[in-house]
Design an enzyme around this catalytic site. Sequence first.
Site, PDB file in Angstrom:
ATOM      1  CD  GLU A 191      -5.461  -5.195  -1.278  1.00  0.00           C
ATOM      2  OE1 GLU A 191      -4.449  -4.976  -1.953  1.00  0.00           O
ATOM      3  OE2 GLU A 191      -5.600  -4.761  -0.115  1.00  0.00           O
TER       4      GLU A 191
ATOM      5  NE  ARG B 210      -7.118  -2.963   1.702  1.00  0.00           N
ATOM      6  CZ  ARG B 210      -6.974  -1.838   1.018  1.00  0.00           C
ATOM      7  NH1 ARG B 210      -7.654  -0.776   1.351  1.00  0.00           N
ATOM      8  NH2 ARG B 210      -6.144  -1.776  -0.017  1.00  0.00           N
TER       9      ARG B 210
ATOM     10  CG  ASP C  61       5.065  -6.952  -0.234  1.00  0.00           C
ATOM     11  OD1 ASP C  61       4.273  -7.852  -0.536  1.00  0.00           O
ATOM     12  OD2 ASP C  61       4.806  -5.756  -0.364  1.00  0.00           O
TER      13      ASP C  61
ATOM     14  CD  GLU D  67       3.957   0.202   2.799  1.00  0.00           C
ATOM     15  OE1 GLU D  67       2.884  -0.412   2.625  1.00  0.00           O
ATOM     16  OE2 GLU D  67       4.103   1.413   2.511  1.00  0.00           O
TER      17      GLU D  67
END
Length: 601
Positions: free
Chosen positions: A226, A230, A359, A493
């Site tokens: 993360e 980010r 993903d 998404e």
Amino acid sequence: MTTPALLPLSGRRIPTLSPEALRLGLGGRADPAHRTREGRQAQPGHHTWSRRTRRAPTQAGGREPARQDPCGPRASAAGGQGEAAQVQGGAPRRDPDGEEQAGRDLKRRDGGPKPLPPVPLPKLLGINDGDPADPDVKEKRDKIREMMKHAWDSYRQYGWGHNELKPLAKKGHSTNIFGNSQMGATIVDALDTLFIMGLRDEFKDGQEWIEQNLDFGVNAEVSVFEVNIRFIGGLLAAYYLSGQEVFKVKAVQLAEKLLPAFNTPTGIPWAMVNLKSGVGRNWGWASAGSSILAEFGTLHMEFVHLTYLTGNPAYYQKVMHIRKLLAKMDRPNGLYPNYLNPRTGRWGQHHTSVGGLGDSFYEYLLKAWLMSDKTDTEARKTYDDAIEAIERHLIRKSRRPSHFHFRWKNGHLERKMGHLTCFAGGMFALGADGSPEDKAGHYLQLGAEIAHTCHESYDRTVLKLGPEAFKFDSGLEAVAVRQNEKYYILRPEVIETYWYMWRFTHDPKYRQWGWEAAQAIDKYCRVSGGFSGVKDVYSSNPTYDDVQQSFFLAETLKYLYLLFSSDDLLPLESWVFNTEAHPLPVLHMANITLPGSEPQR
């Protein structure tokens, strides 16, 4: 590699570089005309979210995506840049002496080892372009900017410096993915959205906070994944867009703090690392101490740029080591399981998904190839092989065409699809050009069908917002069954896929669908203190989860804004978006040898 079939839009190839661009070894066009998500299932309202691990809510240590909020008056292409940067001909003007001195001052203050080497920057095309010719489209884009401004202003007033915002309680909020410190995740995540939307005063406020307050020497245990997508992704994008040295310096300082996470017997990094001590560990819920595919497989883009900007080969070498290790391993049915033990180098339970936990691993294989100016053919072949196995084993149409399932668990295919999986429509479209055996049209159509499926999941709810997961069982099509799958947490998404499909087809339905989603978000998620997720998209009287995710500003609102902009804004020939929607420029690798890499042939 066979010659790809032509897509409906022809401009996907990198044009010939100007002599100046060739001299710099970087590019874009000389003429500026023209992406875990899931850990354990979290109950709505319990906000131990992780980003995407492309990211599903998790249990005690889980993660959820964070998005940022951009909004505000639009600066024109010619003016309105403000003090953050002056842009001419698509490239920021720079004050080398002032910026280098600022960088040295920051390094001295923060104890950095040595000044970063100067490197040539790409031709930054499409930073201030994108004004739509159609007044109706422009009006919609202005509304998206207003939503961004409401989200940012609310955070600025009630949560400034905190990682995220509780818009109903009107106070700061944080989750365990950021540790126990106020690291301003929303500020870092939203910076590039603010810049792209022309909100330069807001951008400057964020820059000043980062210069004065962003500290990575804290005793905080953070998610490597993360923080990479980010923070490092956000800082790098802000640097490339604005040219402000502080963002590059901070990105490198943070990256150095993440490197100890790779100190494992295999070189597969831990999921979490303490920024002060360098001690790493994995999530307690992750299959016998395993690392997660979508987490350790979603570092490549940012780490290649770190090596390029610093000359330090460590970043490039660590992500290439991961790729080489995976290439040697046996894969059941050609599929990559979601769990890998960093001590033993063995797969955990054989659970495979194109949604949460898996993903963005596949996304970054494709984007490594695109970011390298299509010279990283190893990444492209790995992507093509993986997608072939996915299509063979994970994708099934239900009784009604165009509905798909992407989860292989405990030896059987689950008739279920998550909101996180909806990014795959955009991925298939983005990867269509360059597909083997002239399958470009096939993959573009597959992307369109996934977009349709995900739109159905939105359209079949009362709020016209998509649930966290939906099934294809007992006559139910694209409908959530369990109460803990009926929530919407401002995820991007579906809109991400609408935008990619719009760029490659210009079919007006994608703008129509995106506008429907924007209106629903504004109607049902907007509160006086910002934007909040909702707990039940099938209820006409929804309750709020009281969290404005940082990824709402970084991704959801950015993709909506791009959807209603012209293709001149951040053209895909020159920019590749990381999994948090932070744009990074294509590096023309034929003219670059990264430190630590093999010489380019």
